[in-house]
Design a protein around this motif. Structure first.
Motif, mmCIF file in Angstrom:
data_model
loop_
_atom_site.group_PDB
_atom_site.id
_atom_site.type_symbol
_atom_site.label_atom_id
_atom_site.label_comp_id
_atom_site.label_asym_id
_atom_site.label_seq_id
_atom_site.Cartn_x
_atom_site.Cartn_y
_atom_site.Cartn_z
ATOM 1 N N LEU A 23 0.835 -1.204 0.000
ATOM 2 C CA LEU A 23 0.000 0.000 0.000
ATOM 3 C C LEU A 23 0.869 1.253 0.000
ATOM 4 N N ASN A 24 1.925 1.239 0.801
ATOM 5 C CA ASN A 24 2.826 2.392 0.842
ATOM 6 C C ASN A 24 3.538 2.591 -0.489
ATOM 7 N N LEU A 25 4.039 1.497 -1.054
ATOM 8 C CA LEU A 25 4.760 1.600 -2.324
ATOM 9 C C LEU A 25 3.866 2.142 -3.432
ATOM 10 N N LYS A 26 2.596 1.779 -3.398
ATOM 11 C CA LYS A 26 1.650 2.205 -4.424
ATOM 12 C C LYS A 26 0.956 3.522 -4.058
ATOM 13 N N HIS A 27 1.381 4.128 -2.953
ATOM 14 C CA HIS A 27 0.858 5.429 -2.522
ATOM 15 C C HIS A 27 -0.656 5.385 -2.322
ATOM 16 N N GLN A 68 -6.408 -13.017 3.074
ATOM 17 C CA GLN A 68 -5.178 -13.655 2.589
ATOM 18 C C GLN A 68 -4.249 -12.626 1.935
ATOM 19 N N SER A 69 -3.068 -12.483 2.516
ATOM 20 C CA SER A 69 -2.161 -11.410 2.094
ATOM 21 C C SER A 69 -1.776 -11.489 0.622
ATOM 22 N N VAL A 70 -1.502 -12.679 0.122
ATOM 23 C CA VAL A 70 -1.067 -12.772 -1.274
ATOM 24 C C VAL A 70 -2.211 -12.420 -2.220
ATOM 25 N N ALA A 71 -3.420 -12.821 -1.885
ATOM 26 C CA ALA A 71 -4.576 -12.428 -2.696
ATOM 27 C C ALA A 71 -4.738 -10.915 -2.707
ATOM 28 N N ILE A 72 -4.508 -10.294 -1.560
ATOM 29 C CA ILE A 72 -4.602 -8.831 -1.481
ATOM 30 C C ILE A 72 -3.505 -8.191 -2.330
ATOM 31 N N LEU A 73 -2.284 -8.709 -2.223
ATOM 32 C CA LEU A 73 -1.182 -8.160 -3.015
ATOM 33 C C LEU A 73 -1.474 -8.258 -4.505
ATOM 34 N N GLU A 74 -1.990 -9.389 -4.933
ATOM 35 C CA GLU A 74 -2.310 -9.568 -6.353
ATOM 36 C C GLU A 74 -3.436 -8.614 -6.779
ATOM 37 N N TYR A 75 -4.416 -8.424 -5.903
ATOM 38 C CA TYR A 75 -5.513 -7.503 -6.222
ATOM 39 C C TYR A 75 -4.973 -6.075 -6.383
ATOM 40 N N LEU A 76 -4.127 -5.660 -5.475
ATOM 41 C CA LEU A 76 -3.552 -4.317 -5.570
ATOM 42 C C LEU A 76 -2.754 -4.159 -6.866
ATOM 43 N N GLU A 78 -3.212 -5.800 -9.687
ATOM 44 C CA GLU A 78 -4.082 -5.825 -10.863
ATOM 45 C C GLU A 78 -4.938 -4.564 -10.994
ATOM 46 N N THR A 79 -5.295 -3.953 -9.869
ATOM 47 C CA THR A 79 -6.178 -2.791 -9.921
ATOM 48 C C THR A 79 -5.424 -1.462 -9.857
ATOM 49 N N ARG A 80 -4.191 -1.491 -9.420
ATOM 50 C CA ARG A 80 -3.390 -0.272 -9.309
ATOM 51 C C ARG A 80 -1.988 -0.539 -9.853
ATOM 52 N N PRO A 81 -1.883 -0.726 -11.162
ATOM 53 C CA PRO A 81 -0.596 -1.115 -11.764
ATOM 54 C C PRO A 81 0.368 0.040 -11.997
ATOM 55 N N GLU A 82 -0.020 1.252 -11.609
ATOM 56 C CA GLU A 82 0.815 2.417 -11.928
ATOM 57 C C GLU A 82 2.214 2.300 -11.308
ATOM 58 N N VAL A 83 2.283 1.739 -10.110
ATOM 59 C CA VAL A 83 3.575 1.426 -9.489
ATOM 60 C C VAL A 83 3.666 -0.097 -9.481
#
Length: 216
Positions: A23-27, A68-76, A78-83
């Motif tokens: 979340l921090n890396l993707k602002h 599930q952390s990995v599912a959340i990471l993958e969702y972030l 896929e939905t916020r690919p800018e970073v």
């Protein structure tokens, strides 16, 4: 209606830390709602009625509730690919996911609080130490094939989001990292970035002041 993501988290949870870092890396600004695992708050009806797994992390984002952390990471991703936190090259993506799996499937679940509580208290630290040391030995070998400044090349990826919190567990259980120079180099590079420092357990709102002050 407030669209700010809500992250259910715990300061000591390395699984939750993976998501905090991403979340921090993707602002992505978010609201942290601490759940005290040590006190059993994750087993309360108020929490399990939302998340039947009774685990952390758990996020409400874009009107979706995801566990599930990995599912959340993958969702972030896929939905916020800018970073981006996955490389463009498919082979490099596979390397990232392999490291994520080695940590999230083969190390952390075997030394988490739920497992440790099944052991006599005088065996818990030794068990966690052994699991982490053996697992990091495997990760070090994996990094020999792909590491640059970070786990896979010179850009931060999901692998780093998972490795750095696991190293927090390693430090907690006094695992000697000197046999793992590649891991140590990645840790140093990651810790130079605000996104990782701000996600550290000592910087969380539910971290007790006593622990924060004694963290060194």
């Amino acid at each position: 209606m407030d669209s700010t993501p809500v992250l259910y988290t715990y300061f000591r949870s390395s699984s939750a830390a993976r998501v905090r870092i991403a979340l921090n890396l993707k602002h992505i600004a978010y609201e942290a709602r601490p759940i005290n695992l040590a006190a059993g708050e994750h087993l309360s009806e108020a929490y399990t009625s939302q998340n039947p797994e009774a685990l952390l992390p758990y996020i409400i984002i874009d009107g979706n509730a995801i566990s599930q952390s990995v599912a959340i990471l993958e969702y972030l991703e896929e939905t916020r690919p800018e970073v981006p936190l996955l490389p463009k090259d498919p082979a490099h993506r596979a390397q990232v996911r392999a490291i994520v799996g080695a940590i999230c499937c083969e190390i952390q679940p075997l030394q988490n609080l739920r497992v440790l509580k099944t052991l006599p208290k005088d065996q818990q630290a030794e068990h966690a130490h052994g699991v982490i040391a053996r697992g990091l030995g495997v990760v070090e070998k994996m990094l020999e094939k792909c590491a640059g400044k970070f786990c896979v090349g010179d850009q931060v990826t999901l692998a780093d989001c998972c490795l750095i919190p696991q190293l927090g567990n390693a430090h907690r259980f006094a695992v000697d990292l000197s046999p793992f120079p590649l891991i140590q180099a990645v840790e140093a590079n990651a810790n130079s970035l605000d996104a990782f420092r701000q996600a550290h357990w000592t910087q969380q709102p539910d971290c007790p002041p006593k622990l924060k002050n004694n963290s060194g």
